[in-house]
Every structure is written in structure tokens, then in C-alpha cells.
Design an enzyme around this catalytic site. Structure first.
Site, PDB file in Angstrom:
ATOM      1  N   ILE A  31       0.825  -1.214   0.000  1.00 29.63           N
ATOM      2  CA  ILE A  31       0.000   0.000   0.000  1.00 29.63           C
ATOM      3  C   ILE A  31       0.858   1.263   0.000  1.00 29.63           C
ATOM      4  CG2 ILE A  31      -0.243   0.377   2.504  1.00 29.63           C
ATOM      5  CD1 ILE A  31      -3.281   0.566   2.066  1.00 29.63           C
ATOM      6  N   ASN A  85      11.953  -8.365   6.853  1.00 31.61           N
ATOM      7  CA  ASN A  85      12.276  -7.590   8.053  1.00 31.61           C
ATOM      8  C   ASN A  85      11.901  -8.465   9.243  1.00 31.61           C
ATOM      9  OD1 ASN A  85      13.018  -5.396   6.463  1.00 31.61           O
ATOM     10  ND2 ASN A  85      10.956  -4.569   6.440  1.00 31.61           N
ATOM     11  N   GLU A  93       6.922  -4.206  10.930  1.00 34.56           N
ATOM     12  CA  GLU A  93       5.763  -3.538  11.542  1.00 34.56           C
ATOM     13  C   GLU A  93       4.573  -4.478  11.650  1.00 34.56           C
ATOM     14  OE1 GLU A  93       5.051  -0.014   9.248  1.00 34.56           O
ATOM     15  OE2 GLU A  93       6.920   0.920   9.910  1.00 34.56           O
ATOM     16  N   VAL A  94       4.421  -5.356  10.667  1.00 35.60           N
ATOM     17  CA  VAL A  94       3.298  -6.307  10.681  1.00 35.60           C
ATOM     18  C   VAL A  94       3.843  -7.664  11.122  1.00 35.60           C
ATOM     19  CG1 VAL A  94       1.485  -7.415   9.331  1.00 35.60           C
ATOM     20  CG2 VAL A  94       2.119  -5.037   8.842  1.00 35.60           C
ATOM     21  N   HIS A  98       6.186 -11.863   6.019  1.00 31.35           N
ATOM     22  CA  HIS A  98       5.960 -11.437   4.634  1.00 31.35           C
ATOM     23  C   HIS A  98       7.313 -11.149   3.998  1.00 31.35           C
ATOM     24  CE1 HIS A  98       5.720  -8.020   7.385  1.00 31.35           C
ATOM     25  NE2 HIS A  98       6.312  -7.309   6.441  1.00 31.35           N
TER      26      HIS A  98
HETATM   27  P1  AMP Z   1       7.182  -4.525   7.459  1.00 29.42           P
HETATM   28  O1  AMP Z   1       7.630  -3.159   7.889  1.00 29.42           O
HETATM   29  O2  AMP Z   1       8.277  -5.395   6.933  1.00 29.42           O
HETATM   30  O3  AMP Z   1       6.348  -5.189   8.518  1.00 29.42           O
HETATM   31  O4  AMP Z   1       6.238  -4.282   6.206  1.00 29.42           O
HETATM   32  C1  AMP Z   1       4.866  -4.132   6.294  1.00 29.42           C
HETATM   33  C2  AMP Z   1       4.424  -3.622   4.961  1.00 29.42           C
HETATM   34  O5  AMP Z   1       3.019  -3.796   4.868  1.00 29.42           O
HETATM   35  C3  AMP Z   1       4.697  -2.128   4.745  1.00 29.42           C
HETATM   36  O6  AMP Z   1       5.538  -1.972   3.599  1.00 29.42           O
HETATM   37  C4  AMP Z   1       3.310  -1.530   4.544  1.00 29.42           C
HETATM   38  O7  AMP Z   1       3.312  -0.513   3.574  1.00 29.42           O
HETATM   39  C5  AMP Z   1       2.500  -2.735   4.099  1.00 29.42           C
HETATM   40  N1  AMP Z   1       1.073  -2.680   4.381  1.00 29.42           N
HETATM   41  C6  AMP Z   1       0.476  -2.358   5.542  1.00 29.42           C
HETATM   42  N2  AMP Z   1      -0.870  -2.429   5.425  1.00 29.42           N
HETATM   43  C7  AMP Z   1      -1.120  -2.818   4.146  1.00 29.42           C
HETATM   44  C8  AMP Z   1      -2.313  -3.061   3.397  1.00 29.42           C
HETATM   45  N3  AMP Z   1      -3.539  -2.928   3.929  1.00 29.42           N
HETATM   46  N4  AMP Z   1      -2.192  -3.442   2.109  1.00 29.42           N
HETATM   47  C9  AMP Z   1      -0.975  -3.568   1.555  1.00 29.42           C
HETATM   48  N5  AMP Z   1       0.182  -3.361   2.195  1.00 29.42           N
HETATM   49  C10 AMP Z   1       0.121  -2.983   3.480  1.00 29.42           C
END
Ligand code: AMP
Ligand code: ZN
Length: 105
Positions: A31, A85, A93-94, A98
């Protein structure tokens, strides 16, 4: 997993177009793209981080890399970067594994 954004996307509870899907994983466009092509390859299974991968799950990580490679070829990028990450200090962050695919023409 409740309150996991990627589990919710997988279940269709948060709208996001899946650009790829198979039995083990799916892919979406990031996103907030940090490259002209920026996709996330995400396993259906909720595993918080690469550190939590257990014996036997390394095939899942290998599969995700192969899917990312195929998506990079399909997108026609000339060069690309694959990135996990891990943990907050590592930029995660998530908390659902991934693989970032970032590609440049
Ligand atoms: P990380 O910092 O490695 O956890 O990456 C999490 C990624 O998820 C970030 O690059 C965000 O931009 C992406 N992200 C968060 N919410 C969404 C969403 N709803 N759809 C697509 N990507 C997302
Ligand atoms: Zn999850």
C-alpha cells in the site's frame, strides 16, 4: 489470528487485491510502495516472524522466494530485492511473516 492485518486481508475482511495465490501463500501490492514494483508475499499460515519458523517450515520460506522470483519475472523488472524484516528492531511492523519484493525497470 484476530487483529492481524494480513490474516484479515487473506480472509477478505480488509479489501486488497490478491495479485497471486496458491495453497501456501498469496501476494498483494504494498500500500506504501518503496520501489516502482513493491509486492508482499505472505503465507496463509499466521507465523509472526522468520525467527518463529520451526523445523520443516523452511520449505515455506523457499516457496515464498520462488513465488517472488516468478512475480518479478512476470512484472518484467530488470533488478529486484527480496527482503524479510525481522522484529521491530529489524523494521518489521506487521507481525505476520511477509517477503518484500521490490523491483526496478
Ligand atoms: P514490514 O515493515 O516489513 O512489517 O512491512 C509491512 C508492509 O506492509 C509495509 O511496507 C506496509 O506498507 C505494508 N502494508 C500495511 N498495510 C497494508 C495493506 N492494507 N495493504 C498492503 N500493504 C500494506
Ligand atoms: Zn496473521
Amino acid at each position: 489470528m484476530a487483529d492481524c492485518i494480513f490474516c484479515k486481508i487473506d480472509a477478505g475482511e480488509i479489501p486488497s487485491e490478491k495479485v497471486y495465490e496458491d495453497d501456501l501463500c498469496f501476494a498483494i501490492n504494498d500500500i506504501n510502495p518503496k520501489a516502482p514494483t513493491h509486492m508482499l508475499i505472505i503465507p496463509h499460515e499466521h507465523i509472526p516472524t522468520i525467527s518463529d519458523l520451526e523445523e520443516g517450515q523452511e520449505t515455506l520460506a523457499g516457496h515464498m522466494i520462488k513465488v517472488a522470483r516468478d512475480l518479478a519475472h512476470k512484472a518484467g523488472v530488470e533488478g529486484y530485492r527480496l527482503q524479510f524484516n525481522v522484529h521491530e528492531k529489524g523494521g518489521q511492523e506487521v507481525m505476520h511473516i511477509h517477503l518484500h519484493l521490490m523491483g526496478w525497470m
